[in-house]
Write an enzyme that holds these catalytic residues in place. Structure first.
Site, PDB file in Angstrom:
ATOM      1  N   ARG A 194       0.639  -0.842  -0.061  1.00 28.68           N
ATOM      2  CA  ARG A 194      -0.277  -0.055   0.082  1.00 28.68           C
ATOM      3  C   ARG A 194       0.471   1.327   0.597  1.00 28.68           C
ATOM      4  O   ARG A 194       0.455   2.427  -0.753  1.00 28.68           O
ATOM      5  CB  ARG A 194      -0.804  -0.064   1.050  1.00 28.68           C
ATOM      6  N   TYR A 233     -12.909  17.676 -17.023  1.00 29.09           N
ATOM      7  CA  TYR A 233     -13.698  16.715 -16.554  1.00 29.09           C
ATOM      8  C   TYR A 233     -14.623  16.678 -15.048  1.00 29.09           C
ATOM      9  O   TYR A 233     -14.464  17.279 -14.413  1.00 29.09           O
ATOM     10  CB  TYR A 233     -12.076  15.759 -16.144  1.00 29.09           C
ATOM     11  N   ASP A 277      -3.638  19.006 -15.487  1.00 26.94           N
ATOM     12  CA  ASP A 277      -4.217  18.435 -15.465  1.00 26.94           C
ATOM     13  C   ASP A 277      -3.788  18.119 -17.117  1.00 26.94           C
ATOM     14  O   ASP A 277      -4.219  19.062 -18.614  1.00 26.94           O
ATOM     15  CB  ASP A 277      -6.077  18.840 -15.939  1.00 26.94           C
ATOM     16  N   LYS A 303      -5.873   7.094 -19.842  1.00 28.11           N
ATOM     17  CA  LYS A 303      -6.077   7.424 -21.820  1.00 28.11           C
ATOM     18  C   LYS A 303      -4.873   7.205 -22.539  1.00 28.11           C
ATOM     19  O   LYS A 303      -4.366   6.239 -23.186  1.00 28.11           O
ATOM     20  CB  LYS A 303      -6.201   9.649 -21.699  1.00 28.11           C
TER      21      LYS A 303
HETATM   22  C1  LIG Z   1      -9.144  14.790 -18.793  1.00 30.15           C
HETATM   23  C2  LIG Z   1      -9.216  14.299 -17.583  1.00 30.15           C
HETATM   24  N1  LIG Z   1      -8.858  13.938 -16.502  1.00 30.15           N
HETATM   25  C3  LIG Z   1      -9.022  13.681 -15.301  1.00 30.15           C
HETATM   26  C4  LIG Z   1      -9.847  12.252 -15.941  1.00 30.15           C
HETATM   27  C5  LIG Z   1     -11.063  11.410 -14.262  1.00 30.15           C
HETATM   28  O1  LIG Z   1      -9.832   9.849 -14.643  1.00 30.15           O
HETATM   29  P1  LIG Z   1     -10.130   8.835 -14.398  1.00 30.15           P
HETATM   30  O2  LIG Z   1     -11.344   8.049 -15.308  1.00 30.15           O
HETATM   31  O3  LIG Z   1      -8.361   7.976 -14.578  1.00 30.15           O
HETATM   32  O4  LIG Z   1     -10.217   8.743 -12.891  1.00 30.15           O
HETATM   33  C6  LIG Z   1     -10.237  12.392 -16.719  1.00 30.15           C
HETATM   34  C7  LIG Z   1     -11.583  10.975 -17.416  1.00 30.15           C
HETATM   35  O5  LIG Z   1     -11.412  10.474 -18.439  1.00 30.15           O
HETATM   36  C8  LIG Z   1      -9.974  13.441 -17.825  1.00 30.15           C
HETATM   37  O6  LIG Z   1     -10.107  13.190 -19.674  1.00 30.15           O
END
Ligand SMILES: Cc1ncc(COP(=O)(O)O)c(C=O)c1O
Length: 427
Positions: A81, A135, A211, A236
């Site tokens: 962990r 997001y 991000d 992604k």
């Molecule tokens: C720009 C962006 N940031 C964060 C996330 C969240 O990621 P996760 O689905 O791996 O938790 C996403 C998910 O679609 C995203 O498009």
């Protein structure tokens, strides 16, 4: 015998400095620790045997933050962990992908990475300035989870540079500035360097997080532009095959990474060994995959821009706004593989388009080798209020595309025939 007479073992030659494309394959991995295996093995153990009680004590002191490792010291592993060999290898190989990075941390989702970064660097009573749209899950986290804990959020529309600088200058007790650039799903850019400069004018300086899921790590390098932490949904482009969920944080300053590591140990949201191993094998090709997908997207965007069923194309290479063009030129090496389009005829036209696609699949998520299409207003961003839809520019006719690495001619043919069908219905 004097110490001077003791023969020293031969010292290995110092390693020459290596470039990121090499380090992503070699760094942090010693085949001799994996019985000579040329690629990392998977270590599924939950707990690790200490070489001595003293080594256990030292490992705990360092893992809990009571002591700092000496230069070159590698504390022993404790419990999965907190850390495990596959996470260590993956983190060593992730860091060189981001210009100016020194450390990486991996998580069991992108949301886990974002949540852990915010919980490590915000206290009740402090504030966060963030660009919108984010997001949907991140916006939900700030408004419905952090706000009731007393952490206030101030949204600023992506692309409003002066508004962003004002918010950073004015918000009392500001702890974090969070940019998502380009914004998902409208692909509007925020100026990272400008936001970092505005943050530096504050005392104490808020932490700038970006991000970087949509354009990183191949085409946008936030740390080199003055940001502190890059946040990733590794689900992604980093993993790239739509077959795993993961997250990562990459940073330049170990002092900012340390509190996040401590929170990750507490929350227990480290990426598991099997997923680390899968993701590690995908890293050497992330640049190749993103390059091909971006080239494909440029071809697809050209078709979309001239089709009569489409009223607007959102794609970095096609923006007309001069300020957006300036940011893109200063900040991005390529336009990337995300495109959003506004269809004439609103939701019925958008749904018909999605129904008619044969090669591109109607699914959420992005960044895989296969092309995906979705309707953000009723899926990824469906939790928004009407006011949020309006501010973010998420309309009934908006469809988001994640272009993959298929042959671009097949993609263009698929989109053209679906758009032709939408046009025929409207005649
Ligand atoms: C720009 C962006 N940031 C964060 C996330 C969240 O990621 P996760 O689905 O791996 O938790 C996403 C998910 O679609 C995203 O498009």
């Amino acid at each position: 015998m004097s110490a001077a007479k003791i023969p020293h073992p031969p010292q290995p030659d110092p390693e020459p400095p290596r470039r990121p494309r090499t380090e992503v394959i070699t760094r942090g991995f010693d085949p001799m620790l994996s019985v000579g295996s040329a690629r990392p093995a998977v270590f599924r153990s939950s707990t690790y045997v200490f070489s001595s009680p003293e080594a256990a004590e030292r490992a705990f002191d360092i893992a809990t933050g009571r002591a700092q490792p000496a230069p070159g010291e590698h504390p022993e592993l404790i419990y999965s962990r907190l850390n495990h060999p596959n996470a260590e290898i993956l983190e060593a190989q992730l860091a060189p992908l981001e210009t100016d990075a020194r450390e990486a941390l991996v998580f069991n989702s992108g949301m886990a990475a974002i949540m852990t970064a915010l919980m490590a660097h915000m206290q009740p009573g402090q504030g966060i300035v963030f660009t919108v749209p984010l997001y949907g899950g991140t916006e939900h986290l700030i408004q419905d989870f952090l706000a009731p804990l007393g952490m206030r959020g101030r949204p600023v529309p992506a692309g409003d540079g002066p508004g962003l600088q004002r918010a950073i200058a004015e918000m009392p007790n500001l702890a974090v500035v969070l940019l998502e650039t380009p914004a998902n799903p409208t692909l509007i850019m925020a100026d990272i360097a400008q936001a970092a400069a505005a943050a530096s004018r504050r005392q104490p300086r808020p932490i700038v997080m970006v991000d970087n899921t949509l354009l990183g790590p191949a085409f946008q390098h936030p740390l080199a532009l003055g940001a502190d932490l890059c946040l990733y949904s590794a689900t992604k482009y980093l993993s790239g095959f739509s077959d795993m969920i993961g997250g990562a944080i990459i940073g330049a300053d170990p002092a900012l990474m340390h509190p996040i590591r401590l929170k990750r140990s507490l929350f227990g949201n480290i990426l598991q060994p099997d997923e680390c191993w899968i993701l590690d094998g995908r890293l050497p090709t992330v640049g190749l995959r993103m390059q091909r997908a971006s080239e494909n997207a440029e071809r697809v965007a050209e078709l979309l821009a001239r089709h009569r069923a489409v009223s607007r194309v959102f794609y970095p290479r096609l923006v007309r706004d001069l300020e957006q063009q300036r940011i893109i030129a200063a900040q991005c090496d390529a336009p990337g593989a995300m495109i959003s389009i506004e269809l004439r005829g609103g939701k019925p036209a958008a749904f018909e388009f999605l129904r008619r696609l044969k090669l591109a699949r109607n699914a959420v998520s992005l960044g895989g080798v296969e092309t995906l299409a979705c309707h953000p207003k009723t899926t990824t961003h469906s939790g928004f209020t009407e006011a949020q839809f309006a501010t973010a520019g998420v309309t009934d006719g908006l469809v988001r595309l994640s272009i993959g690495i298929e042959d671009w001619r097949d993609l263009v043919a698929d989109f053209e025939s679906a758009l032709d069908a939408v046009t025929r219905l409207q005649l």
